[in-house]
Each structure stands twice: as structure tokens, then as C-alpha cells.
Design an enzyme around this catalytic site. Structure first.
Site, short mmCIF file in Angstrom:
data_model
loop_
_atom_site.label_atom_id
_atom_site.label_comp_id
_atom_site.label_asym_id
_atom_site.label_seq_id
_atom_site.Cartn_x
_atom_site.Cartn_y
_atom_site.Cartn_z
NE ARG A 1 -3.89 0.51 1.93
CZ ARG A 1 -5.11 0.56 2.46
NH1 ARG A 1 -5.36 1.33 3.51
NH2 ARG A 1 -6.10 -0.15 1.95
CG HIS B 1 -8.46 -0.18 -2.91
ND1 HIS B 1 -7.67 -1.25 -2.57
CD2 HIS B 1 -9.12 0.17 -1.76
CE1 HIS B 1 -7.83 -1.54 -1.29
NE2 HIS B 1 -8.70 -0.69 -0.78
CD GLN C 1 -13.13 -2.09 -0.86
OE1 GLN C 1 -12.27 -2.01 0.02
NE2 GLN C 1 -14.34 -2.59 -0.63
CG ASP D 1 -13.68 6.17 -1.00
OD1 ASP D 1 -13.72 6.01 0.24
OD2 ASP D 1 -12.63 6.06 -1.66
CB CYS E 1 -14.03 0.95 -0.10
SG CYS E 1 -13.42 2.64 0.14
NE ARG F 1 -10.28 -5.66 0.50
CZ ARG F 1 -9.49 -4.64 0.85
NH1 ARG F 1 -10.03 -3.53 1.32
NH2 ARG F 1 -8.17 -4.71 0.68
N1 NVA Z 1 -10.03 6.51 -1.36
C1 NVA Z 1 -9.63 6.08 -0.04
C2 NVA Z 1 -9.82 4.62 0.12
C3 NVA Z 1 -9.45 4.08 1.48
C4 NVA Z 1 -9.63 2.59 1.57
C5 NVA Z 1 -8.19 6.46 0.20
O1 NVA Z 1 -7.37 6.31 -0.71
O2 NVA Z 1 -7.88 6.95 1.29
N1 CP Z 2 -11.26 -0.42 2.29
C1 CP Z 2 -10.00 -0.49 2.77
O1 CP Z 2 -9.05 -0.71 2.01
O2 CP Z 2 -9.87 -0.31 4.09
P1 CP Z 2 -8.52 -0.14 4.91
O3 CP Z 2 -7.95 1.21 4.56
O4 CP Z 2 -8.94 -0.22 6.35
O5 CP Z 2 -7.56 -1.22 4.52
#
Ligand code: NVA
Ligand code: CP
Length: 300
Positions: A104, A131, A134, A219, A259, A287
């Protein structure tokens, strides 16, 4: 030998993605029935998180345990990556000892650089652009609740962000329609629009995008890394909140998806996220099951 990575949904052919979702449903049902299935004994997954995570981290770690293997978490701040060991060198070293790596990070390019030098499958645990894990869970959720979801209409309301980009890819690959409504200046990336144009349609306001939709998705208005823009975005996104009056525009049995984590009262009202059309906690649980199918495919 060419290594099979999973950096976007396009890394697997559509038929294999479809099989993966069916397989995830099967694994979910058999695990819930108490079956023990450990094809990944002695396999190790490394997870590198440059940003916070609850769902991704827990689901991958539990997935590896349930499949008979193990996972190690690497906080980049605690490794030599912090003092600037190049991504290419880190990739060669880490991949020489583990069987797969979840990353990540911010720039998608960093993930691609790691994957280029990794001798084992690299999985995208979220970048600024995509992502895909997801979406595996979200598609599993639709498959579970709706069966064949090709031909349905989904509506994305809010920021044209990483999760939106992966929904756009999914709409093209799985042959459903995706209506998109974002405030001016927050549209998805032009290149992602271009590659998915046959599946997506843009609307000037949230109501028109949601009209008669089978699924309504949103989101956070400010993703990780955009915290300093939160105040500005708040006023610009105000009319994109998914509340009960917006949900009422969708089809009667429409699903609400997110998500998570959600900012309640911002992009979604409490009454919608806690309401009977909301499937957000099923998405989160899925997930685990979707990623078990992914790990089985990439590591077996
Ligand atoms: N769009 C959000 C998703 C988190 C799972 C982010 O990138 O923070
Ligand atoms: N939806 C998702 O990826 O959640 P986290 O940021 O908690 O991993």
C-alpha cells in the site's frame, strides 16, 4: 519466468477474474461450514503499508493463516526503506525470502517499480490510482446478493479517486454500466476515462447519476494524502452526500456500497450507511474471502 502480479484488475483476463469471484464464494461457503483448507503451508506473505489500514491488513493476514501460511507486516519506517534503500534493491531482497508481497503506497509507479524487480507476485493493497482488491470484494458482494450483475447500472457519487478508477475498470471488464457524478475538478483521471469510455457515463449532478440505479457507491471526499484539502473539499462536495433523499432516486432494491472507512455525516448519512440497503460490512468481510481466492491463484 514471468511473474503474475495483481496491480490492477487488468492484470488477470476477464474469465480468470470471473472464476476467481466464483471461487471466492465457494471458499467463503466452505470456510463458514467449518472446512479446513491449507494449500499455502509454509508460504509467507510480506505486507508493506506506507499508509494506515484496517481491512486490507487484517483480511490479508487472516487469509494467509486460514490458508495455512503466514504474513509479516513491514512498516517502511522501521525498515531500510526509510533511510533510502532503493525500491529496486528492496524488491529483490524481500522477494528472495517471501512468496508474495502486498504493497500500500502513494504513487502507483512505486508499486510498478517494486513489481518489476520482484521475483514473486506483487499485489496492490491501494495506491493513489487503484484499489483492485477492494473491487474483488465488491464484485463478490454483488455476485452473492444479485447473482449475475452484468447489465446492471451502478452509480458512483463523489470523488473520482482510486476506488472510482477500479470501479471503472470493473464496469468495462464485467459489462455493467457505471454512472459517475463528481464536483467540477474532481473527475477521474483522463487516461482511466479513455480506457473505460464504453462502460461509463458522466452526469452533472448526483440525482441524475443515481436515477434508477441498482447500486449507489461513494467513498471519502478526501483520500489518504489529501488531508490538507479536507476543508476546501467539504464545501465543494456538499451536494454529493448520499442521504435518504438521494437513495430514494435509485431503484427500490438498490444497494448502497462504500469501501470504508466512512466519514459519517459527510459523504454518507448515518441513516443510509446503517440502513437496510447498505451492504458495507458485507463488502468489508468479503475482503477476506476474495483475497483468499487471489492468494490461492497467485501462490499455489
Ligand atoms: N479513497 C480512499 C480509500 C481508502 C480505503 C483512500 O485512498 O484513502
Ligand atoms: N477499504 C479499505 O481498504 O480499508 P482499509 O484502509 O482499512 O484497509
Amino acid at each position: 519466468m514471468l511473474v503474475q502480479h495483481f496491480l490492477t484488475l487488468d492484470d488477470l483476463p476477464p474469465e480468470q477474474l470471473q472464476q476467481l469471484i466464483d471461487r471466492a464464494l465457494h471458499l467463503k461457503q466452505s470456510t463458514c461450514a467449518g472446512a479446513i483448507y491449507e494449500p499455502l503451508k509454509n508460504k509467507t506473505l510480506a505486507m508493506i503499508f506506507s499508509k494506515s489500514s484496517t481491512r486490507t491488513r487484517v483480511s490479508f493476514e487472516v487469509a494467509m493463516r486460514q490458508l495455512g501460511g503466514g504474513a509479516i507486516i513491514l512498516n517502511p519506517g522501521d525498515t531500510q526503506m526509510r533511510r533510502g534503500e532503493p525500491i529496486e534493491d528492496s524488491a529483490r531482497v524481500i522477494s528472495s525470502m517471501v512468496d508474495s508481497v502486498v504493497i500500500r503506497t502513494d504513487a502507483h509507479q512505486q508499486l510498478q517499480r517494486f513489481a518489476e524487480y520482484s521475483s514473486v507476485p506483487v499485489i496492490n493493497g491501494l495506491t493513489d490510482d487503484y484499489h483492485p482488491c477492494q473491487l474483488l470484494a465488491d464484485l463478490l458482494t454483488l455476485r452473492e446478493l444479485r447473482g449475475d450483475f452484468s447489465g446492471c447500472t451502478a452509480a458512483w457519487v463523489g470523488d473520482g479517486n482510486n476506488v472510482c478508477h477500479s470501479w471503472m475498470n470493473a464496469a468495462r471488464i464485467f459489462n455493467f454500466k457505471l454512472n459517475i457524478a463528481t464536483p467540477a475538478g474532481y473527475a477521474p483521471n483522463a487516461s482511466v476515462i479513455k480506457s473505460n469510455k464504453q462502460a461509463i457515463k458522466f452526469f452533472d449532478d448526483a440525482q441524475s447519476a443515481v436515477d434508477n440505479a441498482d447500486v449507489v457507491i461513494t467513498d471519502t471526499w478526501a483520500s489518504m494524502g489529501q488531508e490538507d484539502q479536507k476543508d476546501r473539499r467539504l464545501s465543494q462536495f456538499e451536494s454529493y452526500r448520499v442521504d435518504q433523499s438521494l437513495m430514494a432516486m435509485a431503484s427500490d432494491d438498490a444497494l448502497f456500497m462504500h469501501c470504508l472507512p466512512a466519514y459519517r455525516g459527510m459523504e454518507v448519512s448515518d441513516s443510509v450507511i446503517d440502513g437496510k440497503q447498505s451492504v458495507v460490512f458485507l463488502e468489508a468481510e468479503n475482503r477476506l474471502h476474495a483475497q483468499k481466492a487471489l492468494l490461492e491463484l497467485l501462490l499455489s
